[in-house]
Structure formats: C-alpha cells, structure tokens
Design an enzyme around this catalytic site. Sequence first.
Site, PDB file in Angstrom:
ATOM      1  CB  SER A 103      -0.956  -0.046   1.192  1.00  0.00           C
ATOM      2  OG  SER A 103      -2.032   0.832   1.013  1.00  0.00           O
ATOM      3  CG  HIS A 255      -5.549  -2.808   0.505  1.00  0.00           C
ATOM      4  ND1 HIS A 255      -4.936  -2.373  -0.644  1.00  0.00           N
ATOM      5  CD2 HIS A 255      -4.975  -2.105   1.534  1.00  0.00           C
ATOM      6  CE1 HIS A 255      -4.032  -1.443  -0.351  1.00  0.00           C
ATOM      7  NE2 HIS A 255      -4.032  -1.272   0.966  1.00  0.00           N
TER       8      HIS A 255
END
Length: 274
Positions: A103, A255
């Site tokens: 991320s 994610h």
Amino acid sequence: MADCQQGKKACINGIQMYYEESGNSCAAHTIVLLHGFLSSSFSFRMLVPYLAKDFRVLSVDLPPFGYSDKTKKFYYSYKNIAATVLQLLEEINIERFSVAGHSMGGQIALNMMLQSPEKIDKGILLSSSGYYTRAKRHHILASYLPFFPVFVKHYLGKTGVVGNLKSVVYDQALIDKTMIDGYAKPFESTEIFPALARLLRHREGDLSEKSLQNIETPCLLIWGENDKIVPVNIGKRLSKDLPYARLVVFKETGHLVPEERPKEVYEEISSFIN
C-alpha cells in the site's frame, strides 16, 4: 506485532526507527518489508515465516507508525521517509537488498528505487498506492489548527478497527482477536494523531508517470482482484508505467495481500528474486 524488546531501534535522521530482523543473517539475499498507512510490521506476521526460510528479512516501522517515533520534529514526506529507511539500512550495514512495500509502503519503496537504484536488486509492490495527488490546500491549512489531531482521531474512530479490517480483507473469517489487537495497537499512543496531521501536511503525493518511467529496477506487482482500497486497475497502470514490471493478480483477495495470501506471495517473491 512482536513485543518491542524482540525488535531493535536505531537513531536515524533525528528519530528512533524500529525494525525487526528475521531469517538467516548470512543469506545471499535481504528483503526489506515496508507496511502501509495506519499499519506496522505486524501486517507481515504471516509472510515473514515463509520469507525467513530463504532470505534475511527486515521489517521496518515507518515513522510515525508502530514503535517508530511520532515526533513533531520529523518531516513526513514520502521522499524523506524513503531517505530515512535508506539511512537505516546503511547504518546496519545492508548494502544491497530487495524492497517490498504494501500500500503506502509501495510508494516509499518506489521513492527508494529513485533515490538509490544501485542498492536495490528487485522491487515488490503489494497492492501499492499509486497516482494519488497531494492533499487539497484547505485540508493542509486545516492541519495547522490546534484541534485537528482530535478531528483525525474522531474520523479514524468512526469505523473502528473492525470496520476498517472488513473493508481491506476479502474473507471476513480471517478477522480474529489477534488481528484486531495488532492493528489497534498503534493507536494506543495519542502521539500518533498530531503526527498523522503532519503526514497529511507533508505528503507530496505519489510519484508522477514520468518519475515511474525513470525507475529501472525490475518490479513484481502483486494485487488482490477484490481490492477496494487500491483497485487492480492501479496495478495495471503501474505495470505499464514501470519499464520492467510484471503484474500478478490473486482471485478472491482484498487489499491485505500479505495477510490473506502469505504462501502465494512468498512463492511469487521467491521465484521473482531467484
């Protein structure tokens, strides 16, 4: 996250940086792991045992997260955070390595590749952020207000840790007490909220297409098909802008790729590096 005593700290660029070492210190290859926004080295707890079989592994708590300092003196731009990680690696005599960023950590990794390409063998981007612009001017100005850290705390607390985890994990059954406690821990310190306000203020935005196109480090991009935070189309776009990049997409994955698919991520990384 492991107990703080099990990790190490080093004074770098005016702050205390926390990191954890795993695996074989004599291994031929070192992998540096960089976590995402509102996270810490804890997010690699499932992946590290796999990587440690083959590599020397270093998990770093990026400032102001985890056990690293949350000082008001630090400049929290991606460029400076990347430079600080590079200084840490120099301090502990790691001259060559591969870097894996999840991320926001992916942007830090990309900045490192721009700053010191000669030190980095391979780059691994795990659901990396990309193409986000700088915060809007009125948000930056608001970050100077005395009560802004209280607003940040309230804003992050609205959904809570469980709510946030539900948005980043595809298989909700993975969310257990250990995971909830691990992701909640960084927010036990009230110092995090003024530091987050400074991060909002200092963050210069993600690297431009032109900057990405200048990165010659070979990169492996690993994504979850069901990522709601950084959709897979960002991965596809990055794989086109980075000159030497390959994209792998896992089905039924959100994610938190290192938590959700640790064995598969390890296999992809191991194959890519070796």
